[in-house]
Scaffold this motif. Structure first.
Motif, PDB file in Angstrom:
ATOM      1  N   ARG A 150     -14.358  22.973 -33.676  1.00 47.94           N
ATOM      2  CA  ARG A 150     -14.580  22.085 -32.522  1.00 47.94           C
ATOM      3  C   ARG A 150     -16.038  22.164 -32.054  1.00 47.94           C
ATOM      4  NH1 ARG A 150     -12.676  22.839 -28.212  1.00 47.94           N
ATOM      5  NH2 ARG A 150     -12.163  20.686 -27.609  1.00 47.94           N
ATOM      6  N   THR A 151     -16.953  21.837 -32.936  1.00 43.87           N
ATOM      7  CA  THR A 151     -18.363  21.825 -32.541  1.00 43.87           C
ATOM      8  C   THR A 151     -18.650  20.558 -31.730  1.00 43.87           C
ATOM      9  OG1 THR A 151     -19.080  20.624 -34.505  1.00 43.87           O
ATOM     10  CG2 THR A 151     -18.968  23.034 -34.677  1.00 43.87           C
ATOM     11  N   PRO A 152     -19.762  20.526 -30.999  1.00 41.20           N
ATOM     12  CA  PRO A 152     -20.123  19.304 -30.265  1.00 41.20           C
ATOM     13  C   PRO A 152     -20.246  18.088 -31.179  1.00 41.20           C
ATOM     14  CG  PRO A 152     -21.464  21.151 -29.526  1.00 41.20           C
ATOM     15  CD  PRO A 152     -20.708  21.629 -30.727  1.00 41.20           C
ATOM     16  N   TRP A 153     -20.711  18.302 -32.409  1.00 41.48           N
ATOM     17  CA  TRP A 153     -20.891  17.181 -33.341  1.00 41.48           C
ATOM     18  C   TRP A 153     -19.550  16.685 -33.860  1.00 41.48           C
ATOM     19  CZ3 TRP A 153     -23.314  22.032 -34.302  1.00 41.48           C
ATOM     20  CH2 TRP A 153     -24.558  22.144 -33.682  1.00 41.48           C
ATOM     21  N   TRP A 161     -15.528  15.561 -37.839  1.00 34.55           N
ATOM     22  CA  TRP A 161     -14.369  16.414 -37.598  1.00 34.55           C
ATOM     23  C   TRP A 161     -13.569  16.609 -38.879  1.00 34.55           C
ATOM     24  CZ3 TRP A 161     -12.082  18.982 -33.367  1.00 34.55           C
ATOM     25  CH2 TRP A 161     -10.799  19.471 -33.628  1.00 34.55           C
ATOM     26  N   ASP A 162     -13.235  15.496 -39.531  1.00 32.07           N
ATOM     27  CA  ASP A 162     -12.390  15.574 -40.715  1.00 32.07           C
ATOM     28  C   ASP A 162     -13.046  16.375 -41.827  1.00 32.07           C
ATOM     29  OD1 ASP A 162     -10.422  14.093 -39.480  1.00 32.07           O
ATOM     30  OD2 ASP A 162     -11.071  12.178 -40.335  1.00 32.07           O
ATOM     31  N   ARG A 163     -14.319  16.099 -42.094  1.00 33.99           N
ATOM     32  CA  ARG A 163     -14.980  16.758 -43.221  1.00 33.99           C
ATOM     33  C   ARG A 163     -15.242  18.237 -42.945  1.00 33.99           C
ATOM     34  NH1 ARG A 163     -19.311  12.454 -45.868  1.00 33.99           N
ATOM     35  NH2 ARG A 163     -17.763  10.835 -46.352  1.00 33.99           N
ATOM     36  N   SER A 164     -15.628  18.581 -41.723  1.00 38.72           N
ATOM     37  CA  SER A 164     -15.901  19.991 -41.417  1.00 38.72           C
ATOM     38  C   SER A 164     -14.618  20.813 -41.420  1.00 38.72           C
ATOM     39  CB  SER A 164     -16.617  20.127 -40.073  1.00 38.72           C
ATOM     40  OG  SER A 164     -15.842  19.591 -39.016  1.00 38.72           O
ATOM     41  N   ASN A 165     -13.530  20.248 -40.938  1.00 38.43           N
ATOM     42  CA  ASN A 165     -12.266  20.989 -40.949  1.00 38.43           C
ATOM     43  C   ASN A 165     -11.676  21.086 -42.354  1.00 38.43           C
ATOM     44  OD1 ASN A 165     -11.059  21.864 -38.142  1.00 38.43           O
ATOM     45  ND2 ASN A 165     -12.229  19.991 -37.784  1.00 38.43           N
ATOM     46  N   SER A 210     -20.434  19.960 -39.933  1.00 38.37           N
ATOM     47  CA  SER A 210     -20.133  19.018 -38.852  1.00 38.37           C
ATOM     48  C   SER A 210     -21.403  18.374 -38.324  1.00 38.37           C
ATOM     49  CB  SER A 210     -19.379  19.736 -37.719  1.00 38.37           C
ATOM     50  OG  SER A 210     -20.233  20.618 -37.011  1.00 38.37           O
ATOM     51  N   TRP A 211     -22.478  19.167 -38.217  1.00 38.93           N
ATOM     52  CA  TRP A 211     -23.760  18.593 -37.768  1.00 38.93           C
ATOM     53  C   TRP A 211     -24.318  17.642 -38.812  1.00 38.93           C
ATOM     54  CZ3 TRP A 211     -28.417  19.219 -40.367  1.00 38.93           C
ATOM     55  CH2 TRP A 211     -29.519  18.606 -39.749  1.00 38.93           C
ATOM     56  N   ARG A 212     -24.246  18.032 -40.093  1.00 41.34           N
ATOM     57  CA  ARG A 212     -24.807  17.205 -41.158  1.00 41.34           C
ATOM     58  C   ARG A 212     -24.114  15.847 -41.218  1.00 41.34           C
ATOM     59  NH1 ARG A 212     -24.057  15.341 -46.046  1.00 41.34           N
ATOM     60  NH2 ARG A 212     -21.909  16.136 -46.139  1.00 41.34           N
ATOM     61  N   PRO A 218     -22.937   6.509 -39.030  1.00 35.85           N
ATOM     62  CA  PRO A 218     -23.420   5.370 -38.207  1.00 35.85           C
ATOM     63  C   PRO A 218     -22.506   5.100 -37.004  1.00 35.85           C
ATOM     64  CG  PRO A 218     -22.431   4.577 -40.243  1.00 35.85           C
ATOM     65  CD  PRO A 218     -22.520   6.075 -40.368  1.00 35.85           C
ATOM     66  N   GLU A 219     -21.282   5.625 -37.015  1.00 36.36           N
ATOM     67  CA  GLU A 219     -20.354   5.395 -35.920  1.00 36.36           C
ATOM     68  C   GLU A 219     -20.263   6.593 -34.972  1.00 36.36           C
ATOM     69  OE1 GLU A 219     -16.592   4.246 -37.498  1.00 36.36           O
ATOM     70  OE2 GLU A 219     -17.388   2.490 -38.532  1.00 36.36           O
ATOM     71  N   ARG A 220     -21.198   7.518 -35.106  1.00 32.52           N
ATOM     72  CA  ARG A 220     -21.154   8.712 -34.244  1.00 32.52           C
ATOM     73  C   ARG A 220     -21.430   8.322 -32.780  1.00 32.52           C
ATOM     74  NH1 ARG A 220     -26.221   8.810 -36.715  1.00 32.52           N
ATOM     75  NH2 ARG A 220     -27.994   9.004 -35.305  1.00 32.52           N
ATOM     76  N   GLN A 221     -20.905   9.161 -31.892  1.00 31.35           N
ATOM     77  CA  GLN A 221     -21.169   8.991 -30.463  1.00 31.35           C
ATOM     78  C   GLN A 221     -22.417   9.779 -30.105  1.00 31.35           C
ATOM     79  OE1 GLN A 221     -17.759   9.806 -27.966  1.00 31.35           O
ATOM     80  NE2 GLN A 221     -16.370   9.299 -29.658  1.00 31.35           N
ATOM     81  N   PRO A 222     -23.310   9.233 -29.306  1.00 25.64           N
ATOM     82  CA  PRO A 222     -24.516   9.961 -28.923  1.00 25.64           C
ATOM     83  C   PRO A 222     -24.188  10.999 -27.837  1.00 25.64           C
ATOM     84  CG  PRO A 222     -24.457   7.837 -27.830  1.00 25.64           C
ATOM     85  CD  PRO A 222     -23.273   7.852 -28.776  1.00 25.64           C
TER      86      PRO A 222
END
Length: 223
Positions: A150-153, A161-165, A210-212, A218-222
């Motif tokens: 559950r990182t900020p990114w 979320w999906d790829r880091s988990n 998760s950061w990478r 392109p659909e990330r939230q700022p």
């Protein structure tokens, strides 16, 4: 979708809470007397001790934690209509059950057996098996307030979320499998230290992922 009021994860949650509560009460009232190990250092040796009441209290706290986190996740899942969201929440519920249940079972057993050291093939294999099971569910967890990477990114990008988990789940599974296979041969306490070190590295790798992914989504939230 049709809601199942008696989902297996909910039944296991209730049984786990009951078992921890009963075990904690028994230990506090009738457990072995004298100092009992309650914490073990990175070298596997006990470095803190308590009484049977301490162990009973810890089991009670774990019972409450299981009810709050795993039970709460189950309640949310039972109210969802999206089948994919339900599966993701149930995966998180299983991860919580495996993690807290393993801590309760392994720590209380080692304490009641007065193990001065947990640096051995059986504890290492047991921890490896827990990681193997938990890792199988980590990659399926959807966004939630309790379990997973559950990182900020990750919280600002569903793709992150999906790829880091998923990465965390695979690495934890591989680490658990390696621990089980190597447990009869690994020199101790080096084997146990390598296991814990590998777990830290796996989590860090997932956090970096998760950061990478967030930075390229392109659909990330700022922020």
């Amino acid at each position: 979708m049709t809601r199942n009021a008696f989902h297996p994860a909910d039944i296991v949650t209730a049984l786990a809470v009951l078992a921890m509560a009963v075990a904690g009460t028994w230990v506090a009232l009738a457990g072995p007397s004298g100092p009992l190990p309650t914490h073990w250092g990175l070298d596997g040796r006990a470095d803190d001790f308590g009484t049977r009441e301490t162990i009973g209290l810890l089991l009670g706290i774990l019972a409450v934690s299981t009810a709050a986190f795993a039970g709460g996740m189950g309640i949310v899942a039972s109210r969802e209509d999206d089948s994919a969201r339900v599966r993701a929440l149930r995966a998180g519920q299983w991860v919580i059950l495996v993690a807290i249940g393993a801590v309760a079972a392994l720590a209380s057993t080692a304490s009641l057996m007065r193990l001065e050291s947990i640096a051995g093939p059986i504890p290492m294999a047991a921890i490896g098996l827990v990681l193997l099971i938990a890792g199988a569910f980590v990659g399926r967890i959807g966004p939630n307030p309790v379990a997973g990477i559950r990182t900020p990114w990750a919280l600002k990008s569903r793709l992150a979320w999906d790829r880091s988990n998923r990465l965390a789940g695979r690495l934890i599974c591989l680490l658990g499998l390696a621990a089980v296979v190597a447990s009869p041969f690994a020199p101790q306490p080096l084997g146990l230290q390598a296991l814990f070190g590998g777990l830290v590295l796996a989590i860090l790798a997932a956090c970096v992922e998760s950061w990478r992914v967030w930075s390229q989504d392109p659909e990330r939230q700022p922020f």
